[in-house]
Motif scaffolding. Sequence first.
Motif, PDB file in Angstrom:
ATOM      1  N   LYS A  27     -43.615 -75.422 125.379  1.00 39.72           N
ATOM      2  CA  LYS A  27     -43.184 -76.738 125.868  1.00 39.72           C
ATOM      3  C   LYS A  27     -41.828 -76.682 126.553  1.00 39.72           C
ATOM      4  CE  LYS A  27     -45.525 -80.436 123.438  1.00 39.72           C
ATOM      5  NZ  LYS A  27     -45.545 -81.232 122.241  1.00 39.72           N
ATOM      6  N   LYS A  28     -40.906 -75.903 125.948  1.00 38.21           N
ATOM      7  CA  LYS A  28     -39.547 -75.867 126.497  1.00 38.21           C
ATOM      8  C   LYS A  28     -39.552 -75.345 127.925  1.00 38.21           C
ATOM      9  CE  LYS A  28     -36.634 -75.529 122.442  1.00 38.21           C
ATOM     10  NZ  LYS A  28     -35.981 -74.613 121.522  1.00 38.21           N
ATOM     11  N   ILE A  29     -40.290 -74.240 128.133  1.00 41.96           N
ATOM     12  CA  ILE A  29     -40.356 -73.648 129.486  1.00 41.96           C
ATOM     13  C   ILE A  29     -40.944 -74.660 130.457  1.00 41.96           C
ATOM     14  CG2 ILE A  29     -41.412 -71.822 130.893  1.00 41.96           C
ATOM     15  CD1 ILE A  29     -41.251 -70.035 128.428  1.00 41.96           C
ATOM     16  N   ILE A  30     -41.981 -75.341 130.019  1.00 43.60           N
ATOM     17  CA  ILE A  30     -42.649 -76.312 130.902  1.00 43.60           C
ATOM     18  C   ILE A  30     -41.694 -77.463 131.247  1.00 43.60           C
ATOM     19  CG2 ILE A  30     -44.560 -77.968 131.054  1.00 43.60           C
ATOM     20  CD1 ILE A  30     -46.161 -75.935 129.335  1.00 43.60           C
ATOM     21  N   ILE A  31     -40.955 -77.919 130.248  1.00 44.93           N
ATOM     22  CA  ILE A  31     -40.006 -79.031 130.497  1.00 44.93           C
ATOM     23  C   ILE A  31     -38.915 -78.579 131.481  1.00 44.93           C
ATOM     24  CG2 ILE A  31     -38.206 -80.463 129.424  1.00 44.93           C
ATOM     25  CD1 ILE A  31     -40.096 -80.579 126.947  1.00 44.93           C
ATOM     26  N   VAL A  32     -38.378 -77.370 131.256  1.00 45.96           N
ATOM     27  CA  VAL A  32     -37.345 -76.853 132.178  1.00 45.96           C
ATOM     28  C   VAL A  32     -37.910 -76.761 133.587  1.00 45.96           C
ATOM     29  CG1 VAL A  32     -35.986 -74.803 132.790  1.00 45.96           C
ATOM     30  CG2 VAL A  32     -36.030 -75.600 130.424  1.00 45.96           C
ATOM     31  N   PHE A  33     -39.147 -76.229 133.693  1.00 45.59           N
ATOM     32  CA  PHE A  33     -39.741 -76.093 135.028  1.00 45.59           C
ATOM     33  C   PHE A  33     -39.991 -77.466 135.654  1.00 45.59           C
ATOM     34  CE2 PHE A  33     -42.361 -74.883 138.479  1.00 45.59           C
ATOM     35  CZ  PHE A  33     -41.868 -73.633 138.824  1.00 45.59           C
ATOM     36  N   ALA A  34     -40.371 -78.430 134.810  1.00 41.61           N
ATOM     37  CA  ALA A  34     -40.601 -79.789 135.337  1.00 41.61           C
ATOM     38  C   ALA A  34     -39.303 -80.351 135.918  1.00 41.61           C
ATOM     39  CB  ALA A  34     -41.130 -80.690 134.232  1.00 41.61           C
ATOM     40  N   LEU A  35     -38.188 -80.080 135.245  1.00 41.84           N
ATOM     41  CA  LEU A  35     -36.891 -80.563 135.744  1.00 41.84           C
ATOM     42  C   LEU A  35     -36.537 -79.885 137.069  1.00 41.84           C
ATOM     43  CD1 LEU A  35     -34.831 -80.716 132.416  1.00 41.84           C
ATOM     44  CD2 LEU A  35     -35.652 -82.639 133.783  1.00 41.84           C
TER      45      LEU A  35
ATOM     46  N   TRP B 106     -48.752 -74.639 135.991  1.00 45.03           N
ATOM     47  CA  TRP B 106     -49.160 -73.939 137.214  1.00 45.03           C
ATOM     48  C   TRP B 106     -49.294 -74.884 138.399  1.00 45.03           C
ATOM     49  CZ3 TRP B 106     -47.758 -69.341 137.451  1.00 45.03           C
ATOM     50  CH2 TRP B 106     -47.693 -68.564 136.291  1.00 45.03           C
ATOM     51  N   ALA B 107     -49.662 -76.140 138.102  1.00 42.84           N
ATOM     52  CA  ALA B 107     -49.705 -77.139 139.182  1.00 42.84           C
ATOM     53  C   ALA B 107     -48.285 -77.330 139.731  1.00 42.84           C
ATOM     54  CB  ALA B 107     -50.261 -78.447 138.650  1.00 42.84           C
ATOM     55  N   MET B 108     -47.301 -77.320 138.821  1.00 43.38           N
ATOM     56  CA  MET B 108     -45.903 -77.485 139.264  1.00 43.38           C
ATOM     57  C   MET B 108     -45.424 -76.256 140.044  1.00 43.38           C
ATOM     58  SD  MET B 108     -43.923 -79.578 136.279  1.00 43.38           S
ATOM     59  CE  MET B 108     -44.224 -78.445 134.949  1.00 43.38           C
ATOM     60  N   VAL B 109     -45.827 -75.063 139.568  1.00 37.67           N
ATOM     61  CA  VAL B 109     -45.445 -73.833 140.282  1.00 37.67           C
ATOM     62  C   VAL B 109     -46.032 -73.853 141.700  1.00 37.67           C
ATOM     63  CG1 VAL B 109     -45.724 -71.319 140.365  1.00 37.67           C
ATOM     64  CG2 VAL B 109     -45.201 -72.436 138.198  1.00 37.67           C
ATOM     65  N   ALA B 110     -47.328 -74.192 141.786  1.00 38.73           N
ATOM     66  CA  ALA B 110     -47.983 -74.234 143.101  1.00 38.73           C
ATOM     67  C   ALA B 110     -47.348 -75.312 143.982  1.00 38.73           C
ATOM     68  CB  ALA B 110     -49.477 -74.483 142.932  1.00 38.73           C
ATOM     69  N   GLY B 111     -47.034 -76.455 143.376  1.00 41.78           N
ATOM     70  CA  GLY B 111     -46.392 -77.548 144.123  1.00 41.78           C
ATOM     71  C   GLY B 111     -45.037 -77.113 144.658  1.00 41.78           C
TER      72      GLY B 111
END
Lengths: 155, 176
Positions: A27-35, B106-111
Amino acid sequence: MLVFLRSLPDHLWMNLQGKEVFYMKNKKIIIVFALVFALLIVSAVTVYVFANSNDADNKYAKTITVLVVVEGRDTKTFTIGTDAEFLLDALNQIELVEGSESIYGFFITTVDGITANENKQEWWAVSKDGEQTLTGVSSTPIKDGDTFELTLSTY
Amino acid sequence: MSSLCQHTNKKGTQLRRMMLFSMLGAVLVIMQVALAGLANIELVSVLIIVYTCVFGWYAFIPTYVFVVIQLVLYGFNIWSYFYIYCWAVLIILALPLRHIKSPVLWAMVAGAFGLIFGALSAVTSLFIGGWSFAVAYWINGLLFDFVHCAANFVITLFLYKPLLLILEYGKEKLRI
């Protein structure tokens, strides 16, 4: 399809159902990437809005659209704000084309870095709203809202 | 005898791997050609992401099979340099995250890749016309980068999971 899915090994079938692999463990990695992703979008939108507001301030008399069409490649679109009278001058504003003067006017050899290969009998065709122009690029008049296509063609 | 079997098995695996990677490269070419008419809507990004998730560093092989076929099909010009490095950027971006199997990530990476696609291609413009041309080129194409970003996001969100599943199944069946 269902038969194919049912024939999968157990762990892959579970993957598909989201039971084993597709859980949000990181989750943490995903949240950081989302930011980071959000920051990228905001930055790009800011640059776009800023660039376009500058264009509006410039108040060019005309805005034309130029499509660069090469078979097998994505069509590229260029929007040019200009006061030029003829197409070549507008294209030169963004250094989109290269070529040479001939007795018939300016002859385009390269568009957007892509050079027509004479050995393959290629040339750059200029058309307006889908119809080939009857004048050379240096004597094709432009008006606000025109759309031109530069197409890598063969003869 | 056992060493001979091991050697034969290794050769067999290498052969299957070569065949599979060539096929995966061909799939990229077919998808690129099929969707070439739709500006900035493509399946190449999601496929390369899935290849990276399943095969790790080996994803470079089908990707460069694809790049070489593109060069053969359309010839070498200044923009070919862009094709040589742009997909490598995606693989390098995906490699450290490859063990996370979240479609949203992965959707975010591709985006994000779709969004920086124009900036990546502007690097080539830098060598054609310098900084001012590169920046103008990037800004001019930003609207298309937004489309690319949105399309990549949606396509990857929906196709990542089934594509990953199919490829993992194939990998297992072929014992690669």
